[in-house]
Design an enzyme around this catalytic site. Structure first.
Site, mmCIF file in Angstrom:
data_model
loop_
_atom_site.group_PDB
_atom_site.id
_atom_site.type_symbol
_atom_site.label_atom_id
_atom_site.label_comp_id
_atom_site.label_asym_id
_atom_site.label_seq_id
_atom_site.Cartn_x
_atom_site.Cartn_y
_atom_site.Cartn_z
ATOM 1 C CD GLU A 194 7.738 1.406 -0.231
ATOM 2 O OE1 GLU A 194 8.231 0.689 -0.867
ATOM 3 O OE2 GLU A 194 7.938 2.660 0.048
ATOM 4 C CD GLU A 223 0.692 0.187 3.043
ATOM 5 O OE1 GLU A 223 0.697 1.571 2.962
ATOM 6 O OE2 GLU A 223 1.820 -0.301 3.408
#
Length: 359
Positions: free
Chosen positions: A327, A184
């Site tokens: 991430e 994300e």
């Protein structure tokens, strides 16, 4: 609460997808267990690698599934709560980092290349107009509304975001991917994730909040107060994960919940990254408890509430490297351990083949 026709249609579509998720194949799990017992080692001596091997067999109904095509799905969205000054970084970083992902320059890109995985970046709610041939565009809003002042989004949009995650998995599955991981990007998303956790678990905002991007003591105290205000303002229903998402969640959190549900419905393992991904996993687990069986907890983040969140979901992290980047970086590293478990199943000698006496 009165539902619109559109919302009812979307909910029916989501429920249909959830119904496709089945319990793991117990017969395949038993076959994997028997194979592990026949390998030249004391029973259980490879610990979590053996847990992963059994789980993969149950997910795929195969002792030796081909999981070589793997994708880390990075959902990106902005958060209106950044107006409250809860992050050390400005909201403009979200679109800048999306372009960094697409250029292959972020930490998750580096670790994914090492693991032989592909990064697929999805714009589900970035507050900027982005264009790139590799970008998957599923934009539903230009960032959520400020949860400290009202709902993040409508129920309809929350369901659409979950469905968007499912649709991304479906397309990647058609492209040959058989293992997925969550990632994300969204400045302010630890605030939304902490709010989701607090509502869903009953933990206080103070217990659920962490320092995110590395905020100081003063801003951390302010962040906890903002989370408490968001929950008090919106009064989300803990028994209704869609209500929680729509009131205090984020578009990328909803999208990742869809990624998890989509992977489970396709009988594919899905590796859960850090705190934000785990908030999405909690939503997915609340929507369908069988989805948890398809999740592999990659690592224990340095976000202080992450361990408690994993316990609530029922996940045991494979690694602990004091990371807190997000991430999908922890999930990328976990791919190596999953491959190790598969290699043990494929390549290790049995007692009979090696001529080794059993204990």
């Amino acid at each position: 609460m009165v539902s619109t026709n559109r919302e009812s249609e979307l909910r029916s579509k989501l429920e249909e997808e959830i119904r496709r998720i089945e319990p793991l194949d117990e017969s395949a799990i038993q076959q994997a267990e028997q194979h592990l017992l026949n390998l030249t080692k004391p029973p259980g001596s490879l610990g979590k690698l053996e847990d992963i091997a059994r789980q993969l067999a149950g997910i795929t109904s195969s002792l030796h599934p081909d999981l070589s095509r793997k994708a880390i799905i990075v959902m990106a969205a902005d958060h209106g709560v950044c107006e409250e000054g809860v992050s050390a970084f400005p909201a403009e970083v979200t679109p800048q980092m999306v372009l960094n992902f697409l250029a292959g320059g972020a930490a998750v890109n580096v670790l994914a290349r090492q693991a032989g995985a592909d990064v697929r970046c999805v714009d589900i709610g970035v507050n900027a107009e982005l264009s790139h041939p590799e970008l998957i565009s599923r934009k539903l809003m230009h960032g959520t509304n400020n949860i400290a002042r009202g709902p993040a989004m409508t129920r309809e949009t929350a369901i659409e975001a979950v469905l968007a995650g499912i649709e991304v998995v479906d397309q990647l599955w058609l492209d040959g991917y058989r293992m997925f991981a969550t990632g994300e990007m969204g400045i302010g998303n630890t605030t939304a994730s902490s709010a989701v956790m607090s509502v869903m678990t009953g933990d206080s905002p103070e217990e659920a909040a962490g320092r995110g991007t590395g905020i100081n003591d003063e801003r951390f105290a302010h962040k906890m107060a903002v989370i408490r205000r968001a929950i008090e303002t919106n009064a989300p229903d803990a028994s209704d994960p869609i209500d929680v998402l729509s009131k205090v969640g984020g578009l990328e959190i909803a999208g990742l919940a869809g990624v998890i549900i989509g992977a489970a419905s396709r009988k594919c393992p899905v590796v859960i990254d850090g705190f934000i991904s785990s908030a999405a996993a909690l939503i997915a687990a609340s929507l369908c408890k069988d989805a948890v069986s398809y999740m592999i907890g990659s690592h224990l983040s340095d976000e202080r509430a992450h361990g408690q969140l994993l316990l609530k979901i029922g996940l045991s992290p494979v690694i602990h490297l004091s990371m807190r980047l997000g991430e999908g970086t922890g999930a990328a590293l976990c791919f190596h351990f999953i491959e190790a478990a598969q290699r043990v199943m494929r390549e290790m000698a049995t007692f009979d083949s090696a001529g080794v006496s059993r204990g």
